[in-house]
Scaffold this active site. Sequence first.
Site, short mmCIF file in Angstrom:
data_model
loop_
_atom_site.label_atom_id
_atom_site.label_comp_id
_atom_site.label_asym_id
_atom_site.label_seq_id
_atom_site.Cartn_x
_atom_site.Cartn_y
_atom_site.Cartn_z
N HIS A 194 0.82 -1.21 0.00
CA HIS A 194 0.00 0.00 0.00
C HIS A 194 0.86 1.26 0.00
O HIS A 194 0.52 2.26 -0.64
CB HIS A 194 -0.93 -0.01 1.21
CG HIS A 194 -1.98 1.05 1.19
ND1 HIS A 194 -3.15 0.92 0.46
CD2 HIS A 194 -2.04 2.27 1.78
CE1 HIS A 194 -3.88 2.00 0.63
NE2 HIS A 194 -3.24 2.83 1.42
N GLU B 215 -7.89 7.01 -5.22
CA GLU B 215 -7.31 6.03 -4.29
C GLU B 215 -8.37 5.05 -3.83
O GLU B 215 -9.57 5.36 -3.84
CB GLU B 215 -6.67 6.72 -3.09
CG GLU B 215 -5.28 7.26 -3.37
CD GLU B 215 -4.41 7.29 -2.12
OE1 GLU B 215 -4.96 7.14 -1.01
OE2 GLU B 215 -3.19 7.45 -2.25
N HIS C 282 -10.13 2.26 -1.02
CA HIS C 282 -10.35 1.88 0.37
C HIS C 282 -11.16 0.59 0.35
O HIS C 282 -12.23 0.49 0.96
CB HIS C 282 -11.06 3.00 1.14
CG HIS C 282 -10.33 3.40 2.39
ND1 HIS C 282 -10.96 3.73 3.55
CD2 HIS C 282 -8.99 3.51 2.65
CE1 HIS C 282 -10.06 4.05 4.47
NE2 HIS C 282 -8.86 3.92 3.94
N HIS D 135 -10.38 -2.88 1.23
CA HIS D 135 -10.44 -3.78 2.38
C HIS D 135 -11.23 -3.19 3.55
O HIS D 135 -12.07 -3.87 4.13
CB HIS D 135 -9.02 -4.17 2.83
CG HIS D 135 -8.40 -5.25 2.00
ND1 HIS D 135 -8.62 -5.37 0.64
CD2 HIS D 135 -7.55 -6.26 2.33
CE1 HIS D 135 -7.93 -6.41 0.18
NE2 HIS D 135 -7.27 -6.97 1.18
N GLN E 2 -10.70 2.98 10.10
CA GLN E 2 -10.69 4.26 10.79
C GLN E 2 -12.11 4.82 10.94
O GLN E 2 -13.04 4.39 10.28
CB GLN E 2 -9.83 5.26 10.01
CG GLN E 2 -8.46 4.75 9.63
CD GLN E 2 -8.41 4.11 8.25
OE1 GLN E 2 -9.36 3.49 7.80
NE2 GLN E 2 -7.29 4.28 7.58
N ASP F 228 -0.30 15.03 4.69
CA ASP F 228 -1.41 14.49 5.47
C ASP F 228 -0.99 13.18 6.14
O ASP F 228 -0.10 12.48 5.66
CB ASP F 228 -2.66 14.30 4.60
CG ASP F 228 -2.71 12.93 3.95
OD1 ASP F 228 -3.55 12.12 4.35
OD2 ASP F 228 -1.89 12.69 3.03
N GLU G 139 -4.03 5.40 12.40
CA GLU G 139 -4.49 6.09 11.20
C GLU G 139 -5.75 6.89 11.49
O GLU G 139 -6.64 7.00 10.66
CB GLU G 139 -4.70 5.09 10.06
CG GLU G 139 -3.40 4.45 9.60
CD GLU G 139 -3.56 3.54 8.39
OE1 GLU G 139 -4.65 3.51 7.80
OE2 GLU G 139 -2.57 2.86 8.05
N ASN H 133 -5.11 6.64 -12.16
CA ASN H 133 -5.68 5.29 -12.24
C ASN H 133 -5.64 4.60 -10.90
O ASN H 133 -4.85 4.95 -10.02
CB ASN H 133 -4.94 4.45 -13.30
CG ASN H 133 -3.45 4.35 -13.00
OD1 ASN H 133 -3.03 3.65 -12.09
ND2 ASN H 133 -2.64 5.05 -13.79
#
Length: 793
Positions: free
Chosen positions: A61, A112, A114, A116, A259, A288, A332, A521
Amino acid sequence: MSTTSEPLPPNPDPVLNVAITPELVEKHGLTPKEYELIKEIIGREPNLTELGIFSVMWSEHCSYKNSRPLLKTFPTQKADADSPNQVLIKAGEENAGVIDIGDGWAICFKIESHNHPSAVEPFEGAATGVGGIIRDIFTMGARPVLLTNSLRFGDLSSAQSKRLFRGVVHGISHYGNCIGIPNVGGDVYFDECYEGNPLVNALCLGVLRHDQIKRGAAKGVGNPVYYVGPPTGRDGLGGASFASRELSEESAADRPAVQKGDPFMEKLLIEACLEMMAVDGLVVGIQDMGAAGLTCSTCETAGRGGSGIEIELDKVPQRETGMNSYEIMLSESQERMLVIVQKGREKELEAIFEKWDLHAVEIGTVTEGEDMVVNQHGSPVVKLPAAKLADEAPVYVREAQEPAYMAECRTWSADSLPAPDKATLESALGKLLSHPTIASKRWIYSQYDHMVMTGTVVEPGSDAAIVRLRLDGKKEKLIAIANDCNNRFCWLDPYTGAKIAMAECVRNLACSGARALAMTNNLNFGNPNKPESFYMLKESVRGLAESCRTFDLPVVGGNVSLYNENVNQKIDPTPVVSLAGIVDDPAHVTTQYVKGAGEQLILLGGTPDELGGSYYLKIMHGLKTGAVPAVDLEAEKTLVACVLSQIAAGRVKAAHDLSEGGLLTAVTEMLFAPEATYGAKLDLSALTGKTGAGVAAGSGVGGKAPSVPAGATRLDALLYGESQGRVLLSVSPDKAEAVLAAARDAGVPASVIGEVQTEPTLTCQTAETLSWDVASLRDGWETTIEKAMSPQA
């Protein structure tokens, strides 16, 4: 100079005294060889906190250790250095790429995953995915102006898929609506391969002036390092590692890895950060705290700045008591940033964050050397070389092997199918339009606030969304955005399927009146350690890279999400393509909907004869096989140029590319105008090259079979095949001849295939007439997802 080999002094944190065993190393997702490399780098055994830091930073990741060699094949700048819209920040240099849009302005965009987290906690997983991608954009100094998402779920008849679907959409809408950024669309597919492993890819685009670009680098020895945002908690521990392994019963129960988001807090953070960054010379660097949290932000800023960094964990705002160094460094928790401030100007920053009622706490300084030093309770708990953590993860070139089924699928022939009769051809259209992948996504986007900020010009539902950017209250820019990827094509042929995804996305922008600027992508694949899965990744990247070079579209960033597998199956290869484009003149804005009766329907791109991988094949015959439709990238470029030239000439009322469902599906979708339901009379007899091929004997008038146009050997392939490089235009009768002449001059096949009519009836003339009630087709198309998601379903 690094001194990491020196033993760390004793520390009262009990986590630092945990023995590092092979089992513990494996639990952290590291191989024995990687652990030996860690010891070689730091010259000693790591403690548990340091092991955790290497674990997240060397995860797929964060490090792209299985995909980095492939990603290097993407062009990151336009080949024509003199062309407009050059890349200002390249992919991989910062959190997101930046590309010029003229007049001193630029856009910054990225997508991006998310995946899982959304499989475990769909609401929180999707919500925090949106929050994370927004932070990547405003970290660059850009104000976020739009969101889209690319979603994949299992079959909608599955209770599990419905639960995940509902939770994900609710999470996306909750975060975006609360924060006040319009969500203008995206793409959504439903396929059995995603059962239990949904894909949730979130995109954000922002706008900024060239002089507003910020970097994520820790520079200037002695400059203070600030933690800004809400306190740190234990949520999200090990999220990057969690996203870099297959889903299992164990990981599905790993709820602490998901999170918790607070969009209202992020809204405050956006405004505080943008105000802070507008103060000349105040901010040296900003990053960030996304994947890997405080770990990633500290070592990456130090690595980019070629410096060291030292922080004090006792100064980090903490939401929970008794947090140890491992938990603080790997948490996180959301809505947090790391800021490097110009020394002597600390009070300016603190005043801004106090105004917005947010924490702004000095937790460290930029140092000489190359080490990331983390102190707690008066002594170091971590001492690691920052650049090696951020940039020198091991890189692997995996074995690639084509799956055996692909060769078998390529040999399949449509001749094995029964010839379609009239009833089959007529029933297929309603079934295609009612498939959740093709059906209206109104149930989804009606939950999104796509009009907030009052800049949305083309709302969700057309080929691409368009947003108006008001710059300095004077200049305006029209930005178009689209996402695409047909997983079925990529499963059958990942190389060609990836090229199709790119070509379709370019067509979608062109049909909206926009020329493409750049690509981001999201590469969603299975376990790269399995040769068949790595083959799919490798071939998909090859197809995308070739397409980018052909269209001269640079890649400005993206995301790789691997290990998308569960105990039962792996997902189809899904390389999601997202393109941003620009509409050069407000008069060029175009939608897919016809505007009135009498308009002529013109098919650009001809009538190839292909059924492989089509939704017709899936829905009518239960098959997922065949050769993927051929794609000619140079012909696609010519087609797109032709479409844009005719839009610019003011000859086009509506434009729509042909994709899932083929010709008749595209025609019908054009008739579903927001203000009315139209009909159309199609006549394909002018294209007829022969009759009686590929249809059941006696199915036509007087025992004659429906005729088949030249280039097609089967009528079902003509009507429902998904051949590439095709666009439908709707034009006024007085403009039709000019469009045909322009297409002829450009070398693009073009034919008038029908006319729009007020009566909501669709007829298609071959040797006999096929007919449909468009109002009934629209009802099925509009209500499929709503009915499936109703409480009674």
